[in-house]
Design an enzyme around this catalytic site. Structure first.
Site: not given
Length: 303
Positions: A108, A246, A273
Site C-alpha cells: 500500500s 482491491d 487489499h
C-alpha cells in the site's frame, strides 16, 4: 499460513533529527525481506506478522515502525510527513541494521515508498515486491471514484456533501466508508488480530497530511504523486500483487507491470487489499516461488 511470532530482535534506530524508530527482525539468514508497511502512520504489526513465516524458508524478515507510528517517536511537526524524508529513514534503517542488499517488500503506502526508495537506492536491492499499491495516484483516485460509484448515486452525493463540509465523522458518511472498507480493504468477516492491533494504534497525523481522512478520499500531499515515467529504470526482478477487489485495482497493477521491465503480476481472485490474510496459501506460494527464484534457492513444495 500467517502466524503471530515474537521477533528475535527489537532494535532502536536513531535517524536524522534525533528521532527514534524501532525495527523488528525475525531469523538470521543472509537473504533479507525488508518490509515497508502501509499507512502512513500505521504500526507495522499487520505486515510483519503476515510475513514472519518466511523464516522457515531461509529468509530473514525485517520490518520497522516508521516515524510517527507504533513504538517509534511521534513528533507533531507536519514538515516531517513527506515521502522524501521517509526514503531517507528507510535507508537509515537498512544501514543501521547492516542488511546489505534486500528483497524490498512494500504494501500500500509502503509500495509508494518502496518505488521511491528503489529509484533513489537501486544499489540496495536484490528484488522489489509491490503489494496492493500503485505508481500513479491521479489515475488511482479515478479508480476509487469508480468503486465508490457502486454504492449508488444518492450515497455518493451524500459522501461528497460531507466531504465538502469536512464532516468525515458523520455517522452516514462513516457507514459508507465502513462498507467500502469491507469490500475493498479486507473482505474477511472478522479481521485478523494483527490488522486490528495496527488499526487501533493508527496515528492520523502523518496519514492525514500525506493521504487524507480515509482510504477513499485523497487530500494530502501524495494526491498528485506519480512515478509511472520513472518505472522503466527499475532493473531488479519485480513482483506485483493485488486482489481482484482491491482498493488499488488491478488496472493500476497492470500499469506498473507494463512499465517495469520483466515485472511479474499476480492477481488474487478472492482478495481485496490484503491477500496475505484473505488468501494466505495462494499468496504465500506465489511470494515464495518468486523469492526462491531470485535468491537461487531450491524449489520448495508447500509452506
Amino acid at each position: 499460513m500467517w502466524r503471530e511470532m515474537e521477533p528475535d530482535q527489537r532494535i532502536e534506530v536513531t535517524i536524522d533529527g534525533g528521532h527514534k524508530v524501532v525495527a523488528y527482525s525475525f531469523g538470521s539468514a543472509d537473504e533479507t525481506v525488508f518490509c515497508l508497511n502501509g499507512g502512513p502512520g500505521l504500526p507495522c504489526d499487520y505486515l510483519r506478522e503476515a510475513h514472519s513465516w518466511l523464516v522457515d524458508h531461509g529468509f530473514r524478515v525485517v520490518a520497522f515502525d516508521q516515524l510517527g507510528c507504533g513504538a517509534a517517536d511521534r513528533p507533531t511537526d507536519p514538515a516531517l510527513w513527506t515521502i522524501e524524508r521517509y526514503v531517507q529513514e528507510t535507508e537509515a534503517v537498512r544501514q543501521a541494521l547492516d542488511l546489505g542488499k534486500v528483497h524490498l517488500l512494500g504494501h500500500s503506502w509502503g509500495g509508494w515508498l518502496g518505488i521511491d526508495y528503489a529509484l533513489a537506492h537501486p544499489e540496495a536491492l536484490k528484488s522489489l515486491i509491490l503489494e496492493d499499491t500503485v505508481a500513479d495516484m491521479p489515475a488511482s483516485i479515478a479508480e476509487l471514484e469508480r468503486l465508490r460509484s457502486a454504492l449508488g448515486a444518492d450515497t455518493v452525493a451524500m459522501m461528497q456533501r460531507y466531504e465538502a463540509e469536512g464532516r468525515y465523522d458523520h455517522p452516514e458518511y462513516m457507514a459508507a466508508i465502513t462498507l467500502l472498507n469491507y469490500r475493498h480493504v479486507c473482505r474477511l468477516s472478522e479481521w485478523p488480530a494483527p490488522v486490528s492491533r495496527s488499526l487501533s494504534d493508527w496515528n492520523p497525523g502523518p496519514y492525514g497530511a500525506m493521504q487524507g481522512p480515509n482510504e477513499f478520499h485523497y487530500t494530502g500531499n501524495l494526491k498528485d504523486w506519480s512515478r509511472l515515467a520513472e518505472l522503466p529504470t527499475i532493473s531488479v526482478p519485480t513482483l506485483i500483487t493485488c486482489g481482484r477487489h482491491d482498493e488499488f485495482t488491478p488496472a493500476g497493477a497492470l500499469k506498473m507491470k507494463l512499465a517495469i521491465p520483466g515485472a511479474e503480476l499476480k492477481v488474487f481472485p478472492n482478495s481485496s487489499h490484503m491477500p496475505f490474510y484473505e488468501e494466505p496459501e495462494a499468496y504465500g506460494a506465489a511470494l515464495l516461488d518468486f523469492l526462491n527464484r531470485v535468491a537461487g534457492m531450491p524449489k520448495q513444495s508447500g509452506r
